[in-house]
Design an enzyme around this catalytic site. Sequence first.
Site, short mmCIF file in Angstrom:
data_model
loop_
_atom_site.label_atom_id
_atom_site.label_comp_id
_atom_site.label_asym_id
_atom_site.label_seq_id
_atom_site.Cartn_x
_atom_site.Cartn_y
_atom_site.Cartn_z
N ALA A 8 0.83 -1.21 0.00
CA ALA A 8 0.00 0.00 0.00
C ALA A 8 0.86 1.25 0.00
O ALA A 8 0.53 2.26 0.61
CB ALA A 8 -0.93 -0.01 1.21
N GLY A 10 2.01 2.75 -2.88
CA GLY A 10 1.94 3.44 -4.17
C GLY A 10 1.39 4.86 -4.03
O GLY A 10 0.76 5.22 -3.04
N ARG A 14 -3.60 9.06 -9.84
CA ARG A 14 -4.83 9.31 -10.60
C ARG A 14 -6.04 9.63 -9.72
O ARG A 14 -7.08 10.05 -10.22
CB ARG A 14 -5.13 8.11 -11.50
N GLY A 78 8.27 0.96 -7.21
CA GLY A 78 7.80 -0.30 -7.78
C GLY A 78 7.39 -1.33 -6.74
O GLY A 78 7.79 -1.27 -5.58
N THR A 79 6.58 -2.27 -7.22
CA THR A 79 6.05 -3.30 -6.32
C THR A 79 7.16 -4.18 -5.74
O THR A 79 7.03 -4.69 -4.62
CB THR A 79 5.05 -4.19 -7.07
N ASP A 105 -5.21 -2.04 -2.83
CA ASP A 105 -6.23 -1.21 -3.49
C ASP A 105 -7.26 -2.04 -4.25
O ASP A 105 -7.89 -1.56 -5.18
CB ASP A 105 -5.56 -0.20 -4.43
N GLY A 142 -0.45 -6.22 -16.13
CA GLY A 142 0.58 -7.17 -16.52
C GLY A 142 -0.09 -8.40 -17.12
O GLY A 142 -1.11 -8.87 -16.62
N ASN A 229 -7.94 2.88 -9.07
CA ASN A 229 -6.87 3.82 -9.43
C ASN A 229 -7.38 5.24 -9.61
O ASN A 229 -6.62 6.18 -9.55
CB ASN A 229 -6.18 3.36 -10.71
N LYS A 336 -31.04 13.75 16.72
CA LYS A 336 -29.76 13.20 17.18
C LYS A 336 -29.91 12.77 18.63
O LYS A 336 -30.43 13.54 19.45
CB LYS A 336 -28.69 14.29 17.10
C1 UD1 Z 1 1.03 -4.22 -10.75
C2 UD1 Z 1 1.68 -5.39 -11.48
C3 UD1 Z 1 0.82 -5.76 -12.69
C4 UD1 Z 1 -0.59 -6.07 -12.25
C5 UD1 Z 1 -1.15 -4.91 -11.46
C6 UD1 Z 1 -2.51 -5.26 -10.87
C7 UD1 Z 1 4.05 -5.09 -11.15
C8 UD1 Z 1 5.33 -4.66 -11.75
N1 UD1 Z 1 3.00 -5.00 -11.92
O1 UD1 Z 1 1.01 -3.12 -11.63
O2 UD1 Z 1 1.37 -6.88 -13.34
O3 UD1 Z 1 -1.40 -6.34 -13.38
O4 UD1 Z 1 -0.28 -4.58 -10.36
O5 UD1 Z 1 -3.08 -4.14 -10.29
O6 UD1 Z 1 4.02 -5.50 -10.01
N2 UD1 Z 1 2.70 -0.39 -4.67
C9 UD1 Z 1 3.64 -0.26 -3.67
N3 UD1 Z 1 4.82 0.35 -3.96
C10 UD1 Z 1 5.10 0.83 -5.20
C11 UD1 Z 1 4.14 0.68 -6.22
C12 UD1 Z 1 2.95 0.06 -5.92
O7 UD1 Z 1 3.42 -0.66 -2.54
O8 UD1 Z 1 6.19 1.37 -5.40
C13 UD1 Z 1 1.41 -0.99 -4.33
C14 UD1 Z 1 0.28 -0.03 -4.55
O9 UD1 Z 1 0.01 0.71 -3.39
C15 UD1 Z 1 -0.85 -0.95 -4.92
C16 UD1 Z 1 -0.17 -2.12 -5.58
O10 UD1 Z 1 1.19 -2.07 -5.20
O11 UD1 Z 1 -1.53 -1.42 -3.78
C17 UD1 Z 1 -0.31 -2.07 -7.09
O12 UD1 Z 1 0.24 -0.86 -7.53
P1 UD1 Z 1 0.00 -0.30 -9.02
O13 UD1 Z 1 0.88 0.88 -9.25
O14 UD1 Z 1 -1.44 -0.14 -9.25
O15 UD1 Z 1 0.49 -1.55 -9.85
P2 UD1 Z 1 1.41 -1.63 -11.14
O16 UD1 Z 1 2.84 -1.60 -10.76
O17 UD1 Z 1 0.95 -0.65 -12.13
#
Ligand code: UD1
Length: 439
Positions: A8, A10, A14, A78-79, A105, A142, A229, A336
């Site tokens: 969580a 990210g 958007r 990144g994830t 999310d 992905g 998103n 109330k």
């Molecule tokens: C990611 C996957 C993608 C998949 C999609 C589903 C990767 C590289 N890609 O896409 O294959 O189809 O999820 O929704 O993993 N988050 C973090 N830290 C970060 C970025 C994201 O904790 O640096 C968390 C976000 O808070 C969210 C989740 O990871 O809960 C997904 O983030 P999001 O940016 O929507 O996913 P993508 O990387 O675009």
Amino acid sequence: MTRVIVLAAGQGTRMKSKLPKVLHKVCNVPLIDRVLNSVVGIDKTPVVVLGHLKNVVEEHLTNSKYNVTIATQSKLPGTGSGARAGFEVLGSLEKSETVLIVTGDTPLISSETLSRLVDFHNNNSDDVTILSTNLYNPFGYGRIIRKNDKVTAIREQKDATEDEKKITEINSGIYAFKFDVLKKYLPQLNLNNAQRELYLTDIVEMSVKDGLNINAIATEDSLEVEGVNDHLQQMNLSKIQNLRVLEKHMKNGVTIIDPNNTWIDEDVIIEPDVIIEPGCYLTDGAVIHSGANIMLGSRIIGSEVGEKANIGPYAYLRPNNQLGVGSKVGAFVEAKNAKVGNGSKVPHLTYIGDAEVGENSNIGAGSIFANYDGVNKHHTKVGSNVKIGSKTVLVAPVEVGDNVYTGATTLVRHDIPSGSLAYSENHMNIVDNWVEENR
Ligand code: UD1
Ligand code: CA
């Protein structure tokens, strides 16, 4: 044992909001709470990875019923970076066999689907099991790359070839990993991709090369893995979730005249033979007993509505009202913390707060229970079989006995004993003078 990491961290750009994305709500419940509700069946003390607006989310979680450990993502995006942070915290706790990684999310993910994923993973002795789904429009997700049916990689939209973009099986972002797989491959992730991010998904290709066993199982209900998103997705999922709740009530004997224009939270209890007119919004554990009518445009927050009571049109029930059998809280009434006894009516244009009204009493139109002196709130008690005249102001703290009548526009500053008639002389005089001058 299975441990859970919730990602969580990210940015949620958007959403265009100062509020962290995971605190935005679907049907009145924050995204992160919905995910945690489904996760706690598997791991009661999950690790939640935070980054963007960390303090705000952390404060929310600290004050919640959940027992989570917070991990902090490094500056690397990144994830994969999020998973590293979560795994570092997990690794320092007790070692587990399986690690479930869940996106923070995806509000409609169910505990059943998560359990099914973990069970499949364990029974199949997979190294990695991916939760996938098939989408008519897979853009942005992905893609699950398969060779002779075997999963070989997950390719991000921005890195995919034209052929790969045609694949409709997508990665939900939810996976079960063997602990040792994460331990081995997380440190090997790199930024060599179109987005210059650490992709958690790169583990798939790496481990396939080393001959590990990777599977993807698809969930039929793609809504379960749909992420929020932006506000369009948020409202789309809210609408679907709300309709599911309404459907449950309708099957249970409740009439909902316009399901497209009625909102009921999951924690609301409604007995059969209740009729709910368009534009009503019921939240915070409201309880509606059998035969009640909730009329046009009423808002009910955490209150109890008695059998055969009539509410609205356009009533505003704030928390903690208790309305008796056959009672009425009518048009443009705000209530109330009020107890309205059986058969009592507050029919028109009234504010009633911090009050108790006995049985079979009537509160005349436009009457106000003045409960606030600017510093403290005070209580008003009105007995049974009372007729409060129109536009009476009851200045709390005050007590009105049984069988009392008040004249129109009475200002009640003192207790009124049972059986009396009360009226304000001043008001009578003002009217008399006016009549005098105009003769
Ligand atoms: C990611 C996957 C993608 C998949 C999609 C589903 C990767 C590289 N890609 O896409 O294959 O189809 O999820 O929704 O993993 N988050 C973090 N830290 C970060 C970025 C994201 O904790 O640096 C968390 C976000 O808070 C969210 C989740 O990871 O809960 C997904 O983030 P999001 O940016 O929507 O996913 P993508 O990387 O675009
Ligand atoms: Ca992203």
